[in-house]
Design a protein around this motif. Structure first.
Motif: not given
Length: 288
Positions: A18-20, A114-121, A140-147
């Motif tokens: 999903p998303g960008i 872009y992730y936060s505005s489009t639901g991406g990750g 993943t443990r370096r990028i915090g809450e990025v899906p």
């Protein structure tokens, strides 16, 4: 493990979840699907390539490595990456670079807005990314809450799935050939591995994807098996992936021949949608 063997990072992807998204392509796979469009991601080690159409005839590779008589000889000496990397026109090079988790995370974090505005990750693709589960965890443990999503066939060790279940927000699961003998013969995969791993993720967030390839996956028997599988697992929506032959130049660059296959036409896709809807299964067709 704080590094991954990757062949590329693609920003602003729109077909890998999903998303960008930012898609990280990892090298290494347990399968040998004839329709694979990323043959450079099959072998789990760096490998040389030669793109003849880009060669300018400077023979820099021959000057650097005297055991080469001509550029195509690089296929006889695949371990000599330094010869391939000497090419000034990028006709020759190496698929696959060991890249630190910090460097991968840095690229991913460039596009937080872009992730936060489009639901991406971020999506880890391949190849089979589960083979590098430890490296994915390091990122993943370096990028915090990025899906984070993983695009997988699930033909991988079960412990890799267990490692990632808590850190991955979405599994994009390719369901290919469900007949046991056909699965083994065509892809080289063990269907029992797939079934066990599907059970491992079945309580989480996943999307089933079905690549439509004639004659391998898109045939009456396999479509019937797919519908039975979806009913049994109570899956009410799938993504159908159109296939293409855009990987032809990559096969040539590896001195390989691309196998024969074809895509179903629009009428056949429409019939597949009708069959799925009869079973109350929705379908989204991604013609990539």
């Amino acid at each position: 493990m704080d590094e991954l063997l990757i062949t590329g990072i693609q920003r602003f992807s729109v077909h890998d979840g999903p998303g960008i998204r930012t898609t990280v392509f990892l090298k290494g796979c347990t399968l040998r699907c004839p329709w694979c469009c990323n043959p450079e991601n099959i072998r789990g080690e760096p490998e040389v390539y030669f793109k003849e159409e880009k060669c300018i005839g400077c023979l820099e590779c021959v000057k650097r490595c005297s055991f080469l008589d001509k550029p195509r000889d690089i296929f006889r000496f695949p371990e000599h990456h330094e010869c391939a990397r000497s090419c000034p026109s990028a006709a020759m090079g190496v698929y696959g670079e060991f890249t630190g988790a910090d460097d991968v995370a840095e690229v991913i974090l460039r596009d937080l807005d872009y992730y936060s505005s489009t639901g991406g990750g971020v999506t880890f693709s391949g190849g089979e990314p589960l083979l590098q589960a430890d490296g994915i965890l390091s990122v993943t443990r370096r990028i915090g809450e990025v899906p984070a999503a993983v695009e997988t066939s699930l033909f991988a060790p079960g412990e890799a799935v267990e490692k990632l279940k808590g850190d991955v927000d979405l599994f994009l699961v390719d369901v290919k050939i469900l007949d046991d003998a056909g699965c083994r013969e065509v892809t080289g995969g063990d269907p029992e591995v797939f079934r066990r791993n599907f059970e491992r993720i079945s309580e989480g967030n996943f999307t089933v994807r079905f690549p439509v390839v004639k004659p391998y996956t898109f045939n009456r028997e396999n479509i019937r098996a797919l519908i039975r599988f979806l009913r049994e697992k109570m899956v009410d929506h799938i993504e159908v992936l159109g296939i293409h032959r855009l990987g032809l130049e990559k096969y040539r660059s590896l001195n390989l021949q691309m196998p024969d296959f074809s895509a179903p036409d629009d009428a056949e896709i429409k019939k597949l949608k009708w069959l799925l809807e009869k079973e109350s299964i929705g379908m989204n067709y991604l013609k990539i």
